[in-house]
Write a protein that holds these residues in place. Structure first.
Motif, mmCIF file in Angstrom:
data_model
loop_
_atom_site.group_PDB
_atom_site.id
_atom_site.type_symbol
_atom_site.label_atom_id
_atom_site.label_comp_id
_atom_site.label_asym_id
_atom_site.label_seq_id
_atom_site.Cartn_x
_atom_site.Cartn_y
_atom_site.Cartn_z
ATOM 1 N N ASN A 149 0.764 -1.268 0.074
ATOM 2 C CA ASN A 149 -0.073 -0.049 0.043
ATOM 3 C C ASN A 149 0.859 1.227 0.073
ATOM 4 O OD1 ASN A 149 -2.411 -1.383 -0.109
ATOM 5 N ND2 ASN A 149 -3.038 -1.132 2.024
ATOM 6 N N ALA A 150 1.759 1.366 0.823
ATOM 7 C CA ALA A 150 2.638 2.538 0.981
ATOM 8 C C ALA A 150 3.328 2.564 -0.381
ATOM 9 C CB ALA A 150 3.944 2.431 1.956
ATOM 10 N N ALA A 151 3.668 1.613 -1.253
ATOM 11 C CA ALA A 151 4.302 1.680 -2.353
ATOM 12 C C ALA A 151 3.590 2.299 -3.715
ATOM 13 C CB ALA A 151 4.967 0.375 -2.933
ATOM 14 N N ILE A 152 2.486 1.909 -3.198
ATOM 15 C CA ILE A 152 1.186 2.360 -4.286
ATOM 16 C C ILE A 152 1.036 3.862 -4.114
ATOM 17 C CG2 ILE A 152 -1.104 2.187 -4.962
ATOM 18 C CD1 ILE A 152 -0.951 -0.787 -4.143
ATOM 19 N N GLU A 153 0.895 4.119 -2.965
ATOM 20 C CA GLU A 153 0.507 5.908 -2.657
ATOM 21 C C GLU A 153 1.762 6.589 -2.975
ATOM 22 O OE1 GLU A 153 -0.191 5.435 1.547
ATOM 23 O OE2 GLU A 153 -2.094 4.423 1.348
ATOM 24 N N GLY A 154 2.978 5.748 -2.996
ATOM 25 C CA GLY A 154 4.213 6.672 -3.275
ATOM 26 C C GLY A 154 4.331 6.999 -4.635
ATOM 27 N N GLY A 155 3.615 6.089 -5.483
ATOM 28 C CA GLY A 155 3.730 6.205 -6.992
ATOM 29 C C GLY A 155 2.844 7.342 -7.703
ATOM 30 N N ASN A 156 3.135 7.565 -9.011
ATOM 31 C CA ASN A 156 2.588 8.656 -9.627
ATOM 32 C C ASN A 156 1.623 7.866 -10.882
ATOM 33 O OD1 ASN A 156 1.487 10.955 -11.145
ATOM 34 N ND2 ASN A 156 3.591 11.819 -11.352
ATOM 35 N N PRO A 157 0.410 7.656 -10.853
ATOM 36 C CA PRO A 157 -0.110 7.146 -12.189
ATOM 37 C C PRO A 157 -0.227 7.694 -13.149
ATOM 38 C CG PRO A 157 -1.465 6.973 -10.026
ATOM 39 C CD PRO A 157 -0.523 8.067 -9.639
ATOM 40 N N GLN A 158 0.178 8.988 -13.140
ATOM 41 C CA GLN A 158 0.059 9.856 -14.439
ATOM 42 C C GLN A 158 1.591 9.616 -15.261
ATOM 43 O OE1 GLN A 158 -2.376 11.569 -15.167
ATOM 44 N NE2 GLN A 158 -3.162 10.817 -13.178
ATOM 45 N N LEU A 159 2.660 8.829 -14.651
ATOM 46 C CA LEU A 159 3.717 8.635 -15.413
ATOM 47 C C LEU A 159 3.494 7.491 -16.301
ATOM 48 C CD1 LEU A 159 6.566 8.725 -12.482
ATOM 49 C CD2 LEU A 159 5.946 10.302 -14.152
ATOM 50 N N LYS A 160 4.034 7.801 -17.506
ATOM 51 C CA LYS A 160 3.888 6.740 -18.390
ATOM 52 C C LYS A 160 5.323 6.110 -18.962
ATOM 53 C CE LYS A 160 1.338 5.401 -22.699
ATOM 54 N NZ LYS A 160 0.527 5.882 -23.918
#
Length: 536
Positions: free
Chosen positions: A154-165
């Protein structure tokens, strides 16, 4: 087996030699710098440009020790490294072997279960590591599912940026199937085995990493001139962790000389050599294959072909697949190939010092067997030849019938050679077959455990139970039945034999000419009951 044998022989035949590394400490106005000597074109070196002459090393030491030196060049470049592409089956198998010691078959079964039974992963037998724009558009649903299935991420998911491609989202590079990723289904209510969870989290973390920025390192190379000799110091400084924050402790760092100061802050300067040590090192043979490196070799088999034309032909087979280059086997078959090899008595798997995984080697018999075969069979050359012919069929320049005819001709030639010249394999500690006195007893696996049988089967059908790794020659197979001197077969004329039946105290008579003659009689008071007639 050919790849394993070549690597085994490279180790067995390795002739140990020495090379010499000169490491110097140089004093400049901002501090000391540690650097290694780079051999020049006139030095005695090996194919890896390593100094091989101790005399040369001593001469360089005498020439440069405590002598003036100057920094002649400094270059720092930022190295951006994107997160690895998501898994295909081969890379997942390699990672599972390296990190958890799994065989190639283990992750295949686990990922198949996660796909078919739990519906948590996508199709597993894929050779592709790319995804489509549709996968990018639906990434948020997949990340939500991962959070439910693997709360530890969960922490890893929250630290990511879904806008990055990430570059992995490139539909033009997808082959028959896309990369292995989690599905949009949450496994929060599903009980996974520890191994299933391990594989799921490996795949899930690789997907999450796609939405992290690249890691960035400053790579610095500094050159020092000392009496016309070149010494080089290198340094790597991480400036942004990016996706690597998810893999702390799992990424191998480059080995570099420790420095007292930051080389990025150094400018051209003059100084003095303070010390110059000579390190005498032994050459080492190429490492034995382990499961992960063998899987990797199978996806890049073309590099083991010497003929450049054949190498190019095998590489062309995978021209549309960025994940493989001149491969042998497929994602669906490699695990089965390795499993079959692991059970082959010509191959050994053993635990050895310096290896995290089991080492694959050919036995002496395996080496002898490979030596008997044509080079094109034990090297990937035949795969390349077949790839050429298959390409000709696709281009309309040949036919399937011609291809099969060529194979028939080749096999006929090899069989004729064996019939003419035989197969001179030496069997160490040979146990001759007591029955035929020609063949040798070999240990085999049966449904009720190991047993020993003649290698001339079916000509000789003798077999014996295993007794702590050796054949028990006192078995009933070692016949003590006497051939009658008074009772003969009226059909073929050979003597009859009185044999015990399965039921205690019951006997029957059979012809000693069996299996060519199948005459049998019931027993009547120790003699064949001819009045009752033949047994049916």
């Amino acid at each position: 087996m050919g790849l394993i044998n070549t690597r085994t022989l490279a180790n067995l035949n390795h002739c140990e030699s020495f090379y010499y590394v000169l490491s110097g400490a140089f004093s400049f106005s901002k501090g000391n710098i540690n650097a290694k000597h780079v051999p020049g074109k006139d030095d005695n070196t090996d194919e890896k440009n390593r100094l091989t002459s101790e005399l040369d090393a001593l001469m360089i030491q005498e020439q440069c020790l405590n002598q003036p030196a100057s920094i002649t060049g400094i270059n720092t470049k930022a190295e951006n490294k994107a997160a690895p592409l998501p898994f295909n089956l081969s890379t997942l198998q390699q990672t599972c072997a390296k990190q958890h010691g799994y065989s190639a078959d283990d992750p295949l079964k686990l990922v198949q279960s996660l796909y078919e039974t739990h519906k948590l992963l996508t199709y597993p037998r894929s050779d592709c590591r790319y995804l489509s724009d549709e996968h990018y558009a639906g990434a948020s649903k997949v990340l939500t599912a991962i959070a439910g299935t693997a709360p530890g991420l969960n922490a890893a998911i929250e630290g990511g940026n879904p806008q990055l491609k990430h570059k992995a989202f490139n539909g033009s590079k997808i082959t028959a199937h896309h990369a292995i990723i989690p599905t949009e289904k949450s496994g929060a209510s599903i009980t996974l085995s520890p191994k299933e969870r391990t594989v799921y989290e490996l795949v899930a973390k690789s997907f999450v990493a796609l939405f992290y920025p690249a890691s960035v390192r400053d790579k610095t190379r500094l050159e020092i001139d000392c009496q016309g000799r070149v010494f080089v110091a290198t340094q790597s400084n991480m400036t942004a962790q990016g996706w690597e924050v998810l893999y702390r402790g799992e990424i191998e760092e480059e080995r570099e000389s420790k420095q007292e100061l930051d080389l990025r802050e150094v400018s051209k300067d003059t100084g003095t050599n303070q010390s110059l040590d000579i390190d005498k090192k032994k050459t080492t043979p190429p490492k034995y294959f382990v499961e992960s490196s063998l899987l990797a070799a199978m996806t890049r088999a073309a590099k083991f072909i010497e003929d450049p034309t054949l190498r190019a032909a095998l590489e062309a087979k995978d021209k549309d697949n960025a994940s493989e280059s001149g491969s042998i086997g497929t994602e669906a078959t490699r695990a089965a190939i390795l499993k079959k090899l692991a059970n082959n008595p010509l191959i050994t798997l053993s635990t050895e010092k310096g290896y995290k995984e089991k080492v694959w080697k050919t036995t002496e018999q395996g080496q002898e067997f490979c030596a008997l075969l044509p080079k094109e069979i034990v090297a990937p050359d035949t795969s390349a030849l077949w790839a050429q012919k298959q390409q000709a069929i696709r281009a309309g320049e040949s036919t399937v019938e011609a291809f099969v005819s060529d194979l028939d001709d080749y096999l006929a030639l090899r069989i004729s050679d064996v019939k003419t010249n035989g197969v001179p394999i030496t069997i160490k500690n040979k146990i001759s077959c007591p029955k035929c006195q020609v063949g040798a007893l070999v240990k085999r696996k049966g449904k009720h455990g190991p047993f020993w049988a003649c290698n001339r089967y079916p000509e000789c059908k003798s077999h014996y139970p295993d007794d702590n790794g050796k054949p028990n020659l006192e078995d009933k197979n070692k016949s003590t039945l006497a051939i009658s001197e008074t009772e003969f077969c009226k059909q073929c004329g050979k003597p009859l034999i009185r044999r015990p039946a399965k039921k205690a105290g019951v006997f029957w008579w059979g012809c000693s000419g069996y299996p060519k003659c199948t005459i049998r009689f019931f027993d009547q008071n120790g003699k064949p009951d001819r009045d009752k007639g033949e047994m049916r």
